[in-house]
Scaffold this motif. Structure first.
Motif, PDB file in Angstrom:
ATOM      1  N   LEU A  35       5.821 -16.908 -27.749  1.00  0.00           N
ATOM      2  CA  LEU A  35       5.111 -17.950 -28.449  1.00  0.00           C
ATOM      3  C   LEU A  35       3.969 -17.293 -29.205  1.00  0.00           C
ATOM      4  O   LEU A  35       3.461 -17.676 -30.411  1.00  0.00           O
ATOM      5  CB  LEU A  35       4.446 -18.932 -27.115  1.00  0.00           C
ATOM      6  N   VAL A  36       3.314 -16.038 -28.721  1.00  0.00           N
ATOM      7  CA  VAL A  36       2.195 -15.514 -29.156  1.00  0.00           C
ATOM      8  C   VAL A  36       2.886 -14.856 -30.572  1.00  0.00           C
ATOM      9  O   VAL A  36       1.959 -15.032 -31.707  1.00  0.00           O
ATOM     10  CB  VAL A  36       1.693 -14.531 -28.410  1.00  0.00           C
ATOM     11  N   ASP A  37       3.846 -14.327 -30.501  1.00  0.00           N
ATOM     12  CA  ASP A  37       4.357 -13.783 -31.692  1.00  0.00           C
ATOM     13  C   ASP A  37       4.772 -14.509 -32.934  1.00  0.00           C
ATOM     14  O   ASP A  37       4.403 -14.271 -34.167  1.00  0.00           O
ATOM     15  CB  ASP A  37       5.808 -12.933 -31.296  1.00  0.00           C
ATOM     16  N   ILE A  38       5.287 -15.706 -32.423  1.00  0.00           N
ATOM     17  CA  ILE A  38       5.603 -16.842 -33.306  1.00  0.00           C
ATOM     18  C   ILE A  38       4.459 -17.627 -33.966  1.00  0.00           C
ATOM     19  O   ILE A  38       4.315 -17.503 -35.158  1.00  0.00           O
ATOM     20  CB  ILE A  38       6.692 -17.755 -32.743  1.00  0.00           C
ATOM     21  N   HIS A  39       3.889 -17.846 -33.284  1.00  0.00           N
ATOM     22  CA  HIS A  39       2.610 -18.627 -33.595  1.00  0.00           C
ATOM     23  C   HIS A  39       1.184 -17.923 -33.855  1.00  0.00           C
ATOM     24  O   HIS A  39       0.421 -18.529 -34.456  1.00  0.00           O
ATOM     25  CB  HIS A  39       2.096 -19.807 -32.597  1.00  0.00           C
ATOM     26  N   GLY A  40       1.250 -16.749 -33.503  1.00  0.00           N
ATOM     27  CA  GLY A  40       0.044 -15.965 -33.814  1.00  0.00           C
ATOM     28  C   GLY A  40      -0.950 -16.656 -32.614  1.00  0.00           C
ATOM     29  O   GLY A  40      -0.927 -16.580 -31.508  1.00  0.00           O
ATOM     30  N   ARG A  41      -2.338 -16.809 -33.415  1.00  0.00           N
ATOM     31  CA  ARG A  41      -3.309 -17.381 -32.670  1.00  0.00           C
ATOM     32  C   ARG A  41      -3.009 -18.986 -32.331  1.00  0.00           C
ATOM     33  O   ARG A  41      -3.381 -19.599 -33.410  1.00  0.00           O
ATOM     34  CB  ARG A  41      -4.670 -17.024 -33.300  1.00  0.00           C
ATOM     35  N   THR A  42      -2.483 -19.457 -31.265  1.00  0.00           N
ATOM     36  CA  THR A  42      -2.319 -21.029 -31.378  1.00  0.00           C
ATOM     37  C   THR A  42      -3.214 -21.212 -30.067  1.00  0.00           C
ATOM     38  O   THR A  42      -3.697 -20.522 -29.368  1.00  0.00           O
ATOM     39  CB  THR A  42      -0.707 -21.162 -31.238  1.00  0.00           C
ATOM     40  N   SER A  43      -3.127 -22.756 -29.960  1.00  0.00           N
ATOM     41  CA  SER A  43      -3.768 -23.178 -29.006  1.00  0.00           C
ATOM     42  C   SER A  43      -3.005 -22.976 -27.611  1.00  0.00           C
ATOM     43  O   SER A  43      -1.931 -22.749 -27.629  1.00  0.00           O
ATOM     44  CB  SER A  43      -3.977 -24.710 -29.064  1.00  0.00           C
ATOM     45  N   LYS A  44      -3.758 -23.040 -26.454  1.00  0.00           N
ATOM     46  CA  LYS A  44      -3.342 -22.863 -25.209  1.00  0.00           C
ATOM     47  C   LYS A  44      -2.822 -23.680 -24.661  1.00  0.00           C
ATOM     48  O   LYS A  44      -1.748 -23.737 -23.975  1.00  0.00           O
ATOM     49  CB  LYS A  44      -4.538 -22.389 -24.236  1.00  0.00           C
ATOM     50  N   MET A  45      -3.134 -25.212 -25.148  1.00  0.00           N
ATOM     51  CA  MET A  45      -2.341 -26.359 -24.905  1.00  0.00           C
ATOM     52  C   MET A  45      -0.878 -26.326 -25.311  1.00  0.00           C
ATOM     53  O   MET A  45      -0.049 -26.599 -24.553  1.00  0.00           O
ATOM     54  CB  MET A  45      -3.226 -27.544 -25.301  1.00  0.00           C
ATOM     55  N   LYS A  46      -0.901 -25.897 -26.635  1.00  0.00           N
ATOM     56  CA  LYS A  46       0.582 -25.858 -27.165  1.00  0.00           C
ATOM     57  C   LYS A  46       1.312 -24.767 -26.430  1.00  0.00           C
ATOM     58  O   LYS A  46       2.872 -25.103 -26.245  1.00  0.00           O
ATOM     59  CB  LYS A  46       0.587 -25.338 -28.849  1.00  0.00           C
ATOM     60  N   ILE A  47       0.947 -23.689 -26.035  1.00  0.00           N
ATOM     61  CA  ILE A  47       1.410 -22.761 -25.270  1.00  0.00           C
ATOM     62  C   ILE A  47       2.099 -23.519 -24.041  1.00  0.00           C
ATOM     63  O   ILE A  47       3.123 -23.322 -23.395  1.00  0.00           O
ATOM     64  CB  ILE A  47       0.879 -21.644 -24.925  1.00  0.00           C
ATOM     65  N   LEU A  48       1.017 -24.134 -23.120  1.00  0.00           N
ATOM     66  CA  LEU A  48       1.406 -24.711 -21.823  1.00  0.00           C
ATOM     67  C   LEU A  48       2.401 -25.682 -22.017  1.00  0.00           C
ATOM     68  O   LEU A  48       3.064 -26.093 -21.144  1.00  0.00           O
ATOM     69  CB  LEU A  48       0.001 -25.350 -21.165  1.00  0.00           C
ATOM     70  N   ARG A  49       2.355 -26.691 -23.136  1.00  0.00           N
ATOM     71  CA  ARG A  49       3.450 -27.473 -23.385  1.00  0.00           C
ATOM     72  C   ARG A  49       4.643 -27.029 -23.441  1.00  0.00           C
ATOM     73  O   ARG A  49       5.812 -27.628 -22.955  1.00  0.00           O
ATOM     74  CB  ARG A  49       3.086 -28.279 -24.797  1.00  0.00           C
ATOM     75  N   GLN A  50       4.938 -25.844 -24.221  1.00  0.00           N
ATOM     76  CA  GLN A  50       6.108 -25.063 -24.114  1.00  0.00           C
ATOM     77  C   GLN A  50       6.627 -24.641 -23.092  1.00  0.00           C
ATOM     78  O   GLN A  50       7.963 -24.474 -22.443  1.00  0.00           O
ATOM     79  CB  GLN A  50       6.314 -24.074 -25.494  1.00  0.00           C
ATOM     80  N   LEU A  51       5.511 -24.255 -21.897  1.00  0.00           N
ATOM     81  CA  LEU A  51       5.940 -23.587 -20.847  1.00  0.00           C
ATOM     82  C   LEU A  51       5.981 -24.578 -19.574  1.00  0.00           C
ATOM     83  O   LEU A  51       6.137 -24.047 -18.444  1.00  0.00           O
ATOM     84  CB  LEU A  51       4.960 -22.542 -20.432  1.00  0.00           C
ATOM     85  N   PHE A  52       5.915 -25.832 -19.674  1.00  0.00           N
ATOM     86  CA  PHE A  52       5.546 -26.838 -18.757  1.00  0.00           C
ATOM     87  C   PHE A  52       6.973 -26.912 -17.992  1.00  0.00           C
ATOM     88  O   PHE A  52       6.750 -27.066 -16.657  1.00  0.00           O
ATOM     89  CB  PHE A  52       5.417 -28.231 -19.565  1.00  0.00           C
ATOM     90  N   ILE A  53       8.204 -27.030 -18.450  1.00  0.00           N
ATOM     91  CA  ILE A  53       9.068 -27.225 -17.661  1.00  0.00           C
ATOM     92  C   ILE A  53       9.238 -25.837 -16.448  1.00  0.00           C
ATOM     93  O   ILE A  53       9.403 -26.035 -15.468  1.00  0.00           O
ATOM     94  CB  ILE A  53      10.527 -27.325 -18.265  1.00  0.00           C
ATOM     95  N   PRO A  54       9.310 -24.500 -16.938  1.00  0.00           N
ATOM     96  CA  PRO A  54       9.298 -23.658 -16.125  1.00  0.00           C
ATOM     97  C   PRO A  54       8.104 -23.623 -15.004  1.00  0.00           C
ATOM     98  O   PRO A  54       8.199 -23.155 -14.074  1.00  0.00           O
ATOM     99  CB  PRO A  54       9.385 -22.325 -16.936  1.00  0.00           C
ATOM    100  N   LEU A  55       6.824 -24.090 -15.356  1.00  0.00           N
ATOM    101  CA  LEU A  55       5.775 -24.320 -14.463  1.00  0.00           C
ATOM    102  C   LEU A  55       5.971 -25.135 -13.566  1.00  0.00           C
ATOM    103  O   LEU A  55       5.670 -24.907 -12.468  1.00  0.00           O
ATOM    104  CB  LEU A  55       4.299 -24.376 -15.384  1.00  0.00           C
ATOM    105  N   THR A  56       6.519 -26.242 -13.838  1.00  0.00           N
ATOM    106  CA  THR A  56       6.790 -27.269 -13.002  1.00  0.00           C
ATOM    107  C   THR A  56       7.698 -26.824 -11.954  1.00  0.00           C
ATOM    108  O   THR A  56       7.806 -27.287 -10.685  1.00  0.00           O
ATOM    109  CB  THR A  56       6.901 -28.518 -13.750  1.00  0.00           C
ATOM    110  N   GLU A  57       8.770 -26.389 -12.433  1.00  0.00           N
ATOM    111  CA  GLU A  57       9.747 -25.680 -11.582  1.00  0.00           C
ATOM    112  C   GLU A  57       9.308 -24.741 -10.490  1.00  0.00           C
ATOM    113  O   GLU A  57       9.620 -24.939  -9.424  1.00  0.00           O
ATOM    114  CB  GLU A  57      11.041 -25.117 -12.453  1.00  0.00           C
TER     115      GLU A  57
END
Length: 176
Positions: free
Chosen positions: A18-40
């Protein structure tokens, strides 16, 4: 409790990607994309503190209260509300949550994002084409009998409120 190594690597790779693709992106955006593994991970009993420490080690600096708040916001966006195990196991809604009865089969939960978009477009199109408030209310899954005895203005308000609730229900899954 130990966090499984393969899941750690998956999260680690995900964050770096995510950091490579988006560079400096919002933490919320990163967490949205990691939401499923985090909840699992949380469902498997991994403490949120451990997840927070791991995310910080990977360069996603975030405080524990902020992480909790972000997960809450993502759940709210997606219409996911955590319930106590006892009520979940018994398939009973907690008393503080109103029970809703959907009379229109078109509002049942679709299985994929494509279904969400198609269903949203279909219902929204029928809503806009409807001529009476009773018809609009029924299309959105409401009981048109609830409109009886109200002024036209109040009926319109009730339709708009139901339409907004419908829109918010699908908002996380559709493209505008």
């Amino acid at each position: 409790m130990h966090f499984p190594t393969e899941k750690l690597e998956k999260l680690k790779d995900g964050i770096k990607q995510l950091v490579d693709i988006h560079g400096r992106t919002s933490k919320m955006k990163i967490l949205r994309q990691l939401f499923i593994p985090l909840t699992e991970a949380m469902k498997e009993g991994v403490k949120l503190e451990l997840i927070n420490n791991y995310l910080n080690e990977q360069g996603l600096e975030i405080t524990l209260p902020t992480l909790r708040n972000m997960i809450y916001r993502i759940r709210k966006e997606r219409g996911i509300s955590p319930q106590k195990k006892s009520t979940q196991d018994l398939n009973i809604q907690p008393q503080n949550q109103p029970q809703t009865v959907v009379s229109d089969k078109s509002l049942t939960t679709p299985k994929t994002e494509i279904d969400y978009q198609a269903r949203y477009d279909d219902i929204n199109g029928r809503y806009k084409a409807a001529e009476s408030f009773e018809e609009k209310y029924a299309i959105l899954g409401g009981d048109p009998k609830k409109l009886d005895g109200h002024s036209r203005r109040k009926q319109r308000e009730m339709c708009i409120e139901l339409h907004m609730a419908f829109h918010n229900q699908y908002k996380p899954f559709i493209k505008f």
